[in-house]
Motif scaffolding. Structure first.
Motif, PDB file in Angstrom:
ATOM      1  N   ALA A  15      64.562  64.630  52.575  1.00  0.00           N
ATOM      2  CA  ALA A  15      65.085  65.937  52.981  1.00  0.00           C
ATOM      3  C   ALA A  15      64.200  66.573  54.040  1.00  0.00           C
ATOM      4  N   LEU A  16      62.878  66.452  53.904  1.00  0.00           N
ATOM      5  CA  LEU A  16      61.962  67.014  54.901  1.00  0.00           C
ATOM      6  C   LEU A  16      62.133  66.331  56.260  1.00  0.00           C
ATOM      7  N   ILE A  17      62.290  65.007  56.231  1.00  0.00           N
ATOM      8  CA  ILE A  17      62.479  64.287  57.496  1.00  0.00           C
ATOM      9  C   ILE A  17      63.785  64.706  58.158  1.00  0.00           C
ATOM     10  N   ALA A  18      64.835  64.822  57.327  1.00  0.00           N
ATOM     11  CA  ALA A  18      66.132  65.236  57.885  1.00  0.00           C
ATOM     12  C   ALA A  18      66.051  66.636  58.464  1.00  0.00           C
ATOM     13  N   ALA A  19      65.336  67.538  57.794  1.00  0.00           N
ATOM     14  CA  ALA A  19      65.205  68.903  58.316  1.00  0.00           C
ATOM     15  C   ALA A  19      64.408  68.924  59.609  1.00  0.00           C
ATOM     16  N   GLU A  20      63.376  68.087  59.693  1.00  0.00           N
ATOM     17  CA  GLU A  20      62.545  68.073  60.908  1.00  0.00           C
ATOM     18  C   GLU A  20      63.314  67.527  62.114  1.00  0.00           C
ATOM     19  N   ARG A  21      64.244  66.599  61.839  1.00  0.00           N
ATOM     20  CA  ARG A  21      64.977  65.971  62.931  1.00  0.00           C
ATOM     21  C   ARG A  21      66.315  66.652  63.212  1.00  0.00           C
ATOM     22  N   ALA A  22      66.652  67.662  62.420  1.00  0.00           N
ATOM     23  CA  ALA A  22      67.965  68.318  62.608  1.00  0.00           C
ATOM     24  C   ALA A  22      67.981  69.099  63.923  1.00  0.00           C
ATOM     25  N   ASP A  23      68.946  68.779  64.793  1.00  0.00           N
ATOM     26  CA  ASP A  23      69.100  69.485  66.067  1.00  0.00           C
ATOM     27  C   ASP A  23      70.385  70.305  66.093  1.00  0.00           C
ATOM     28  N   SER A  24      71.421  69.748  65.491  1.00  0.00           N
ATOM     29  CA  SER A  24      72.709  70.450  65.510  1.00  0.00           C
ATOM     30  C   SER A  24      72.914  71.220  64.205  1.00  0.00           C
ATOM     31  N   GLU A  25      73.945  72.076  64.222  1.00  0.00           N
ATOM     32  CA  GLU A  25      74.272  72.861  63.038  1.00  0.00           C
ATOM     33  C   GLU A  25      74.676  71.952  61.889  1.00  0.00           C
ATOM     34  N   ARG A  26      75.413  70.924  62.157  1.00  0.00           N
ATOM     35  CA  ARG A  26      75.835  69.997  61.110  1.00  0.00           C
ATOM     36  C   ARG A  26      74.641  69.287  60.483  1.00  0.00           C
ATOM     37  N   GLU A  27      73.702  68.848  61.310  1.00  0.00           N
ATOM     38  CA  GLU A  27      72.517  68.178  60.776  1.00  0.00           C
ATOM     39  C   GLU A  27      71.677  69.113  59.914  1.00  0.00           C
ATOM     40  N   ARG A  28      71.598  70.402  60.359  1.00  0.00           N
ATOM     41  CA  ARG A  28      70.842  71.374  59.553  1.00  0.00           C
ATOM     42  C   ARG A  28      71.546  71.616  58.220  1.00  0.00           C
ATOM     43  N   THR A  29      72.895  71.670  58.235  1.00  0.00           N
ATOM     44  CA  THR A  29      73.642  71.853  56.986  1.00  0.00           C
ATOM     45  C   THR A  29      73.413  70.686  56.046  1.00  0.00           C
ATOM     46  N   LEU A  30      73.418  69.458  56.574  1.00  0.00           N
ATOM     47  CA  LEU A  30      73.162  68.278  55.748  1.00  0.00           C
ATOM     48  C   LEU A  30      71.731  68.280  55.205  1.00  0.00           C
ATOM     49  N   ALA A  31      70.781  68.729  55.994  1.00  0.00           N
ATOM     50  CA  ALA A  31      69.394  68.789  55.535  1.00  0.00           C
ATOM     51  C   ALA A  31      69.246  69.779  54.387  1.00  0.00           C
ATOM     52  N   VAL A  32      69.946  70.943  54.529  1.00  0.00           N
ATOM     53  CA  VAL A  32      69.905  71.926  53.438  1.00  0.00           C
ATOM     54  C   VAL A  32      70.516  71.350  52.168  1.00  0.00           C
ATOM     55  N   ALA A  33      71.628  70.623  52.286  1.00  0.00           N
ATOM     56  CA  ALA A  33      72.269  70.011  51.119  1.00  0.00           C
ATOM     57  C   ALA A  33      71.353  68.978  50.478  1.00  0.00           C
ATOM     58  N   MET A  34      70.671  68.193  51.307  1.00  0.00           N
ATOM     59  CA  MET A  34      69.725  67.203  50.766  1.00  0.00           C
ATOM     60  C   MET A  34      68.569  67.874  50.048  1.00  0.00           C
ATOM     61  N   ALA A  35      68.066  68.979  50.617  1.00  0.00           N
ATOM     62  CA  ALA A  35      66.974  69.703  49.970  1.00  0.00           C
ATOM     63  C   ALA A  35      67.418  70.283  48.637  1.00  0.00           C
ATOM     64  N   ARG A  36      68.628  70.857  48.600  1.00  0.00           N
ATOM     65  CA  ARG A  36      69.159  71.438  47.363  1.00  0.00           C
ATOM     66  C   ARG A  36      69.298  70.351  46.288  1.00  0.00           C
ATOM     67  N   GLU A  37      69.811  69.184  46.685  1.00  0.00           N
ATOM     68  CA  GLU A  37      69.972  68.079  45.734  1.00  0.00           C
ATOM     69  C   GLU A  37      68.613  67.596  45.213  1.00  0.00           C
ATOM     70  N   ALA A  38      67.616  67.519  46.113  1.00  0.00           N
ATOM     71  CA  ALA A  38      66.280  67.080  45.703  1.00  0.00           C
ATOM     72  C   ALA A  38      65.668  68.049  44.701  1.00  0.00           C
ATOM     73  N   LEU A  39      65.804  69.361  44.981  1.00  0.00           N
ATOM     74  CA  LEU A  39      65.266  70.357  44.064  1.00  0.00           C
ATOM     75  C   LEU A  39      65.968  70.301  42.705  1.00  0.00           C
ATOM     76  N   THR A  40      67.282  70.067  42.706  1.00  0.00           N
ATOM     77  CA  THR A  40      68.019  69.955  41.444  1.00  0.00           C
ATOM     78  C   THR A  40      67.536  68.760  40.637  1.00  0.00           C
ATOM     79  N   ARG A  41      67.381  67.629  41.306  1.00  0.00           N
ATOM     80  CA  ARG A  41      66.886  66.441  40.600  1.00  0.00           C
ATOM     81  C   ARG A  41      65.473  66.648  40.080  1.00  0.00           C
ATOM     82  N   LEU A  42      64.639  67.364  40.856  1.00  0.00           N
ATOM     83  CA  LEU A  42      63.283  67.671  40.409  1.00  0.00           C
ATOM     84  C   LEU A  42      63.303  68.519  39.151  1.00  0.00           C
ATOM     85  N   ALA A  43      64.169  69.527  39.117  1.00  0.00           N
ATOM     86  CA  ALA A  43      64.271  70.382  37.938  1.00  0.00           C
ATOM     87  C   ALA A  43      64.782  69.598  36.734  1.00  0.00           C
ATOM     88  N   ASN A  44      65.790  68.744  36.947  1.00  0.00           N
ATOM     89  CA  ASN A  44      66.325  67.942  35.849  1.00  0.00           C
ATOM     90  C   ASN A  44      65.281  66.965  35.305  1.00  0.00           C
TER      91      ASN A  44
END
Length: 411
Positions: free
Chosen positions: A241-270
């Motif tokens: 998720a961090l790599i995707a956020a660092e490389r995100a240039d477009s709005e779509r890529e940033r949206t996908l990075a946010v979704a990946m980060a949210r999923e990672a945090l959920t899995r961490l909590a679980n």
């Protein structure tokens, strides 16, 4: 070395009250050693007590109040000591009472006996119980008083015999032999008792260290597994998720990075909840539990059937994990102690939020009360595990087999 009145008072004060009997006896090897010593002491005391009683009756010239009081003073505490050692109830109190009463009886002996009808070759009946007094001190008193009794009682008896014979020369030889014999035997008895107790304490200490070492190793293994799991999660999810956020240039890529980060945090909590509660509260179906139990049987090479009965059901993940682990323990016990004879597993439910897993075998059964306190297979892995998730466990066993019933229902 004589046992004086001060030593007797100290010994009497060392006798524990009934409420303290058994305190500090959680070390079960020491408990068993004390039980063995008590039973052996009871058998020996009974044999010598009968011998002394017969000698007292056959040599009794006059049944007057002093002689009768002397016999009661000695034989009544002796009888209590024998019964207490055999039953295991109030053994220390009874042994301490006899040890003290016997010394008092020895000190009173010259006043009670008739010196005119005694000869050096005629041993008084109270002599047969000298080492029984040492054994009583061994079971009732701390080591210092045990050795005081082992050394002091023979000399007290020697003084009594010499006083009975007015310290004439004819009494010295036989008295010296009796004193030396009882002194050596008493010291041997106390030394053996001390040695046996030290061995038992050594076994208990070794077992305690082994359990602590096992617990530390298990904790270290669990911590390592948790570290590996967390490292894998960080690498696979958070880092991506961090790599995707660092490389995100477009709005779509940033949206996908946010979704990946949210999923990672959920899995961490679980994952954190899973580690803390051995599972989460997401529903697990009965079919998944049955599949796990069938896999367990397959791993053990057991030819058994896992049967499903009743309506479909689902339980929280932590409950499902507890049931599976408890059932695995029951299956392992059936394979280890019953050879897997008649092994049969049933998962049944009469409602969607209720589940019962039954493990049955046709082995020889066992006595639950005879299980040692250091055996935790049933107490911890079955009973305590089900209780931790608000479930219940029932174990029925007899000569025809054992049935383990694991139940849970929503409150």
């Amino acid at each position: 070395m004589a046992v004086d009145a001060r030593t007797i008072r100290e010994a009497w004060g060392s006798i524990p009250s009934p409420g303290l009997v058994g305190a500090g006896m959680e070390r079960f090897t020491g408990q068993r050693m004390e039980r063995i010593l008590a039973i052996v002491a009871a058998i020996g005391s009974a044999a010598l007590g009968v011998q002394a009683l017969l000698a007292a009756i056959t040599r009794l010239q006059v049944l007057d109040a002093p002689h009768l009081a002397m016999m009661i003073l000695v034989f009544l505490p002796l009888l209590w000591m024998i019964l207490a050692c055999l039953t295991g109830q109030w053994a220390k109190q009874a042994c301490g009472a006899f040890a003290v009463m016997y010394v008092l009886a020895l000190l009173l002996w010259p006043v009670v006996v008739d010196r005119t009808i005694r000869t050096p070759e005629s041993q008084p009946w109270i002599f047969f119980l000298v080492n029984i007094g040492v054994v009583a001190a061994l079971l009732a008193f701390p080591p210092r008083l045990q050795f005081a009794w082992a050394i002091g009682l023979p000399f007290v008896y020697g003084w009594v015999r010499l006083a009975q014979g007015d310290f004439t020369q004819s009494f010295w030889i036989t008295t010296a032999f009796d004193v030396s014999f009882t002194l050596i035997l008493g010291l041997v008895i106390v030394s053996l008792g001390w040695m046996f107790r030290q061995v038992a304490n050594g076994v208990d200490d070794a077992r305690s260290r082994a359990v602590q070492s096992y617990a530390s190793a298990a904790g270290a293994t669990a911590a390592e597994e948790e570290r590996v799991a967390m490292a894998a999660l960080m690498h696979d999810s958070v880092l991506a998720a961090l790599i995707a956020a660092e490389r995100a240039d477009s709005e779509r890529e940033r949206t996908l990075a946010v979704a990946m980060a949210r999923e990672a945090l959920t899995r961490l909590a679980n994952t954190e909840a899973s580690i803390a509660q051995e599972g989460n509260d997401e529903p697990v179906s009965r079919g998944q539990i049955v599949a796990e139990l069938r896999r367990t049987l397959s791993e053990h090479g057991a030819d058994a059937v896992v049967e499903e009965r009743g309506a479909p059901a689902a339980v929280p993940g932590r409950v499902a994990r507890a049931i599976v682990l408890a059932a695995r323990q029951a299956i392992g016990n059936a394979l280890a102690h019953a050879g897997g004879r008649g092994l049969h597993v049933v998962a049944e439910s009469d409602a969607a939020d209720r589940l019962t897993v039954i493990v049955v075998d046709s082995g020889p059964g066992f006595d639950p009360d005879a299980i040692g306190e250091d055996r935790l297979g049933i107490r911890a892995s079955i009973v305590a595990r089900m209780a931790a998730v608000a479930g219940s466990s029932e174990i029925e066993t007899d000569a025809e087999g054992t049935t383990v019933r694991l139940s849970w229902e929503a409150s």
